[in-house]
Design a protein around this motif. Structure first.
Motif, PDB file in Angstrom:
ATOM      1  N   HIS A 156       0.842  -1.280   0.031  1.00 21.22           N
ATOM      2  CA  HIS A 156       0.011   0.061   0.019  1.00 21.22           C
ATOM      3  C   HIS A 156       0.736   1.306   0.100  1.00 21.22           C
ATOM      4  O   HIS A 156       0.480   2.302  -0.201  1.00 21.22           O
ATOM      5  N   ILE A 157       2.214   1.276   0.420  1.00 21.06           N
ATOM      6  CA  ILE A 157       3.146   2.344   0.126  1.00 21.06           C
ATOM      7  C   ILE A 157       3.807   2.313  -0.868  1.00 21.06           C
ATOM      8  O   ILE A 157       3.721   3.209  -1.763  1.00 21.06           O
ATOM      9  N   MET A 158       5.183   1.741  -0.820  1.00 20.29           N
ATOM     10  CA  MET A 158       6.009   1.762  -1.831  1.00 20.29           C
ATOM     11  C   MET A 158       6.907   0.512  -1.498  1.00 20.29           C
ATOM     12  O   MET A 158       7.115   0.274  -0.439  1.00 20.29           O
ATOM     13  N   GLN A 159       7.833   0.274  -2.472  1.00 18.43           N
ATOM     14  CA  GLN A 159       9.058  -0.432  -2.486  1.00 18.43           C
ATOM     15  C   GLN A 159       9.880  -0.255  -3.657  1.00 18.43           C
ATOM     16  O   GLN A 159       9.475   0.382  -4.588  1.00 18.43           O
ATOM     17  N   TRP A 160      11.184  -0.583  -3.423  1.00 19.28           N
ATOM     18  CA  TRP A 160      12.148  -0.182  -4.350  1.00 19.28           C
ATOM     19  C   TRP A 160      13.261  -1.206  -4.393  1.00 19.28           C
ATOM     20  O   TRP A 160      13.554  -1.996  -3.435  1.00 19.28           O
ATOM     21  N   ASN A 161      13.903  -1.501  -5.482  1.00 19.27           N
ATOM     22  CA  ASN A 161      15.114  -2.521  -5.395  1.00 19.27           C
ATOM     23  C   ASN A 161      16.400  -1.379  -5.855  1.00 19.27           C
ATOM     24  O   ASN A 161      16.708  -1.298  -7.208  1.00 19.27           O
ATOM     25  N   VAL A 162      17.029  -1.010  -4.966  1.00 20.28           N
ATOM     26  CA  VAL A 162      18.317  -0.425  -5.105  1.00 20.28           C
ATOM     27  C   VAL A 162      19.385  -1.002  -4.123  1.00 20.28           C
ATOM     28  O   VAL A 162      18.995  -0.940  -3.059  1.00 20.28           O
ATOM     29  N   PRO A 163      20.431  -0.914  -5.016  1.00 24.70           N
ATOM     30  CA  PRO A 163      21.692  -1.751  -4.171  1.00 24.70           C
ATOM     31  C   PRO A 163      21.776  -0.790  -2.736  1.00 24.70           C
ATOM     32  O   PRO A 163      21.756   0.429  -2.962  1.00 24.70           O
ATOM     33  N   PHE A 164      22.070  -1.382  -1.542  1.00 28.00           N
ATOM     34  CA  PHE A 164      22.408  -0.882  -0.032  1.00 28.00           C
ATOM     35  C   PHE A 164      21.208  -0.386   0.539  1.00 28.00           C
ATOM     36  O   PHE A 164      21.328   0.083   1.630  1.00 28.00           O
ATOM     37  N   ALA A 166      16.846  -0.565   1.685  1.00 28.81           N
ATOM     38  CA  ALA A 166      15.955  -1.585   1.751  1.00 28.81           C
ATOM     39  C   ALA A 166      14.950  -1.807   0.924  1.00 28.81           C
ATOM     40  O   ALA A 166      14.888  -0.800   0.033  1.00 28.81           O
ATOM     41  N   HIS A 167      14.264  -2.917   0.777  1.00 29.42           N
ATOM     42  CA  HIS A 167      13.371  -3.110  -0.086  1.00 29.42           C
ATOM     43  C   HIS A 167      12.097  -2.242  -0.072  1.00 29.42           C
ATOM     44  O   HIS A 167      11.189  -2.155  -1.072  1.00 29.42           O
ATOM     45  N   TYR A 168      12.027  -1.992   1.223  1.00 32.64           N
ATOM     46  CA  TYR A 168      10.823  -0.933   1.430  1.00 32.64           C
ATOM     47  C   TYR A 168      10.948   0.185   2.595  1.00 32.64           C
ATOM     48  O   TYR A 168      11.877  -0.360   3.145  1.00 32.64           O
ATOM     49  N   PRO A 169      10.453   1.107   2.614  1.00 36.43           N
ATOM     50  CA  PRO A 169      10.860   2.133   3.605  1.00 36.43           C
ATOM     51  C   PRO A 169      10.276   1.668   5.072  1.00 36.43           C
ATOM     52  O   PRO A 169       9.094   1.470   5.383  1.00 36.43           O
ATOM     53  N   ASP A 170      11.197   1.500   5.961  1.00 30.13           N
ATOM     54  CA  ASP A 170      10.792   0.997   7.308  1.00 30.13           C
ATOM     55  C   ASP A 170      10.391   2.144   8.083  1.00 30.13           C
ATOM     56  O   ASP A 170      11.240   2.890   8.873  1.00 30.13           O
ATOM     57  N   LEU A 171       8.880   2.352   8.115  1.00 27.17           N
ATOM     58  CA  LEU A 171       8.319   3.371   8.781  1.00 27.17           C
ATOM     59  C   LEU A 171       8.537   3.208  10.375  1.00 27.17           C
ATOM     60  O   LEU A 171       8.445   4.335  11.270  1.00 27.17           O
ATOM     61  N   LEU A 172       8.244   1.973  10.612  1.00 30.56           N
ATOM     62  CA  LEU A 172       8.232   1.638  12.142  1.00 30.56           C
ATOM     63  C   LEU A 172       9.635   2.073  12.832  1.00 30.56           C
ATOM     64  O   LEU A 172       9.686   2.434  13.973  1.00 30.56           O
ATOM     65  N   ALA A 173      10.693   1.816  12.076  1.00 35.99           N
ATOM     66  CA  ALA A 173      11.889   1.767  12.401  1.00 35.99           C
ATOM     67  C   ALA A 173      12.233   3.434  12.675  1.00 35.99           C
ATOM     68  O   ALA A 173      12.999   3.990  13.674  1.00 35.99           O
ATOM     69  N   ALA A 174      11.883   4.082  11.799  1.00 32.43           N
ATOM     70  CA  ALA A 174      12.011   5.506  11.848  1.00 32.43           C
ATOM     71  C   ALA A 174      11.362   6.117  12.860  1.00 32.43           C
ATOM     72  O   ALA A 174      11.565   7.238  13.544  1.00 32.43           O
ATOM     73  N   GLY A 175       9.892   5.624  12.811  1.00 31.02           N
ATOM     74  CA  GLY A 175       9.118   6.245  13.888  1.00 31.02           C
ATOM     75  C   GLY A 175       9.358   6.114  15.486  1.00 31.02           C
ATOM     76  O   GLY A 175       9.401   7.068  16.216  1.00 31.02           O
ATOM     77  N   VAL A 176      10.183   4.940  15.642  1.00 29.38           N
ATOM     78  CA  VAL A 176      10.554   4.508  17.109  1.00 29.38           C
ATOM     79  C   VAL A 176      11.571   5.626  17.489  1.00 29.38           C
ATOM     80  O   VAL A 176      11.855   5.927  18.592  1.00 29.38           O
ATOM     81  N   LEU A 177      12.595   5.793  16.398  1.00 29.87           N
ATOM     82  CA  LEU A 177      13.789   6.745  16.665  1.00 29.87           C
ATOM     83  C   LEU A 177      13.132   8.094  16.990  1.00 29.87           C
ATOM     84  O   LEU A 177      13.928   8.754  17.935  1.00 29.87           O
ATOM     85  N   VAL A 178      12.249   8.536  16.425  1.00 30.79           N
ATOM     86  CA  VAL A 178      11.961   9.970  16.509  1.00 30.79           C
ATOM     87  C   VAL A 178      11.314   9.910  17.801  1.00 30.79           C
ATOM     88  O   VAL A 178      11.542  11.048  18.573  1.00 30.79           O
TER      89      VAL A 178
END
Length: 671
Positions: A156-164, A166-178
């Motif tokens: 439902h959000i997005m995904q990408w295939n770029v070296p180095f 992630a395959h998808y944006p980890d919103l949970l990891a970013a949210g817990v850091l904020v």
């Protein structure tokens, strides 16, 4: 020759600017932060920084792939190696109760540019470490819910295939850091309170694992039927030790918190020793339980403990283990977000980094700007980068910081205490040391001559008399009395601590050369046996000789704060081990290190060197300094000297000191 000297003068002054040392204030306890942390608070921070996801993941990985059940011995070796580095941090944290950790310790002993580069690398290490832990936290929680979070994000959000990336944006990891950054910005007591909660839960879960795990233990899992206790031999144990060493990275948060400790002289060494002991005990016992519960070949490296309980028929215990793992990762996350802004704050406070990060909130007494800005940067890294790409960039900055801190311990231990000419108050890193100005060699050698003898103050004369009575007590940084007849002609003309500083450089160079030959000599470089052996002998001799030359000098002896035992042996062993681990890092890590160092040098030469407070202090006129000259007749003459910024001394006309007037009158009467 004169023209050559004039031509080299700018280069000499430039090198002096790069290697200038930080001047510490007389009141070491003065701070704009809030001193409210107790020994218990620092201990819990140390435990939280070390006992993280490694306890639940690293133990199974090393046991299965590297050492087998002998992972227990690997953790023992790693704990001893970590103790060497922890001793060095404990001495500095007690002796210099200022935030900044390795950056501050390097600044007061080695030099400005080296301190900046150490701080610059530690910043990146903390950012990568925090982002990696946040990604692991998110992945572990997602696995509990059968990867529902990942599937929803990719669909439902997005995904990408770029070296180095992630395959998808980890919103949970970013949210817990904020969210964690916001909590930490509320003040050091809030951070300590949260760390207490998560660390307590984690230790309760560890106690449950140990008790229930030993009940389910089966000694047959260590038998020869399953490969024995040490299936990979001594090489596997040593390789496992190198990996397990990173499990103990995190105790430096205690030294970073020393400026906010109530009694850092006692709290920092005690907290460092206790937290490291608890962490080592937890890793050793959990490894023992894990390899006794199930055969080590069948361990799941991703979730070894939870899988072990599940295979023994106690799936409900896996839920408890999951809760402990989440809490343990929370403590590591908090420690990264706690120490990183304080290193940035220390660099900004010294003028080497942008001054906006040196601002402290008047209410919470924490560097809010540094916390929020770098917390958001860490969240951006966790949002887009893959966990494996983050982890492979770790370690080199931490190992480099450990190496410089160990070298700084040796340098400072053999440096004499410095006193200011204004009030003879100490400006050395040891804020609690008693004032004991030592006369220079030029003063002592002139004691029997007819030339006037000069002393900084009356206490210099008194100390010289005492020194004449006890010739066996040598000044700090000079040759020991026992070795003076043998080596005084060779080393006697050197300044106190000068030989030691040179030997520390040789110690580091020989360590790097020796480890490089041992690591790459046979396979990559393909040296013949005679060449390999000769190089190992040469570099080993250089290491041992430099160590011996340091040992024959007189060290400082301060009983008021903690000191590393067996100096220089303990720091030298730490340097050798850290360099050995750095040689095992991948080429990609060294490339990242080189690029990051280049960016750091641009920041330093573009901003730091021009705004350094030490550089601005050098431009200010120095105070007038009074010196006392004892004439051959016994009279005392006072001279007033003004020290100019370029180091020249302008001496005014001599004046008879009022306290010395009777002495001068008596001398004239005798004539």
């Amino acid at each position: 020759m004169a023209s050559c000297s004039r031509g080299c003068a700018p280069a000499v002054r430039f090198c002096q600017r790069l290697n200038r040392l930080k001047t510490l204030d007389g009141d070491m306890m003065a701070t704009s932060l809030k001193r409210c942390l107790s020994t218990l608070d620092l201990t819990m921070m140390g435990v939280g920084g070390m006992v993280g996801s490694g306890l639940y993941v690293l133990t199974g990985t090393v046991a299965k792939d590297t050492a087998g059940p002998a992972v227990i011995i690997s953790f023992i070796f790693a704990g001893i190696a970590s103790l060497l580095a922890a001793f060095c941090y404990a001495e500095f944290g007690a002796r210099i109760p200022k935030t900044g950790s390795a950056y501050m310790f390097t600044y007061v002993s080695v030099g400005e540019v080296w301190a900046f580069l150490i701080g610059w690398n530690v910043i990146l290490e903390n950012m990568i470490g925090g982002a990696a832990v946040a990604r692991a936290w998110s992945g572990y929680l997602d696995s509990i819910f059968n990867h529902a979070i990942q599937n929803f994000t990719e669909t439902h959000i997005m995904q990408w295939n770029v070296p180095f990336l992630a395959h998808y944006p980890d919103l949970l990891a970013a949210g817990v850091l904020v969210v964690a950054s916001v909590f930490i910005s509320f003040g050091v007591q809030v951070s300590s309170y949260l760390n207490h909660i998560f660390s307590t839960i984690s230790m309760v879960v560890i106690a449950f694992i140990l008790v229930f795990g030993f009940v389910l233990a089966d000694p047959a899992n260590w038998s020869q039927e399953h490969g024995g206790f040490a299936p990979y031999g001594m090489s596997g144990i040593l390789a496992g030790s190198a990996t397990c060493f990173y499990a103990f990275v995190g105790f430096d948060v205690i030294a970073s918190s020393s400026e906010e400790a109530k009694n850092p002289q006692k709290a920092v060494p005690i907290a460092t020793a206790v937290s490291l002991g608890l962490a080592a005990t937890a890793y050793i016992l959990v490894s023992c339980v894990l390899t006794l519960m199930v055969p080590w070949r069948t361990l799941d490296p991703n979730s070894a403990l939870a899988d072990a309980f599940f295979r023994r028929g106690y799936s409900w215990a896996g839920i408890i283990v999951a809760v402990g793992s989440i809490c343990a990762m929370n403590t590591v996350l908090l420690c990264n977000l706690f120490s990183l802004p304080r290193i940035v704050y220390a660099m900004a406070e010294d003028g080497l980094f942008f001054s906006v990060f040196a601002r402290v909130n008047p209410v919470t007494k924490v560097p809010v700007n540094a916390i929020l800005v770098f917390g958001i940067l860490m969240a951006c890294m966790a949002l887009i980068f893959d966990l494996e790409a983050l982890v492979q960039f770790l370690s080199i900055g931490t190992l480099l910081a450990y190496t410089f801190v160990a070298a700084s311990v040796i340098v400072l231990r053999f440096q004499p205490e410095k006193t200011s000419s204004k009030d003879t108050a100490t400006t050395s890193p040891n804020g609690n040391a008693e004032v004991s100005p030592a006369p220079s060699e030029s003063q002592t050698t002139a004691e029997d001559s007819e030339e006037p003898k000069q002393y900084e103050s009356f206490s210099d004369k008194l100390q010289l008399v005492e020194r004449q009575k006890t010739r066996e007590r040598r000044g700090v940084g000079l040759l020991r009395a026992y070795w003076e007849p043998c080596l005084d002609r060779l080393l006697g003309d050197c300044e106190p601590g000068e030989v030691v500083a040179f030997c520390v450089t040789i110690l580091i160079v020989s360590s790097v050369s020796l480890c490089a030959v041992l690591e790459f000599g046979n396979e990559q470089l393909q040296f013949p046996v005679w060449c390999f052996t000769m190089l190992v002998v040469i570099f080993s001799l250089a290491y041992v000789i430099s160590l011996a030359l340091i040992w024959i000098h007189e060290p400082q002896r301060n009983a008021k704060t903690f000191q590393v035992p067996l100096v220089p042996l303990t720091p030298a062993a730490s340097i050798l081990f850290n360099v050995f681990l750095m040689m095992k890092l991948s080429l990609l890590t060294w490339i990242r290190f080189t690029v990051w160092i280049a960016i750091g040098l641009l920041v330093y030469f573009g901003y730091g060197i021009w705004h350094s407070k030490e550089g601005l202090r050098e431009l200010q006129p120095k105070d007038m300094a009074a010196r006392y000259v004892v004439l051959p007749s016994g009279s005392l003459v006072e001279t007033v000297q003004s020290v100019q910024p370029d180091g020249q001394v302008v001496t005014s006309a001599p004046q008879i000191s009022p306290s010395a007037a009777p002495t001068a009158a008596e001398a004239s009467g005798k004539r």
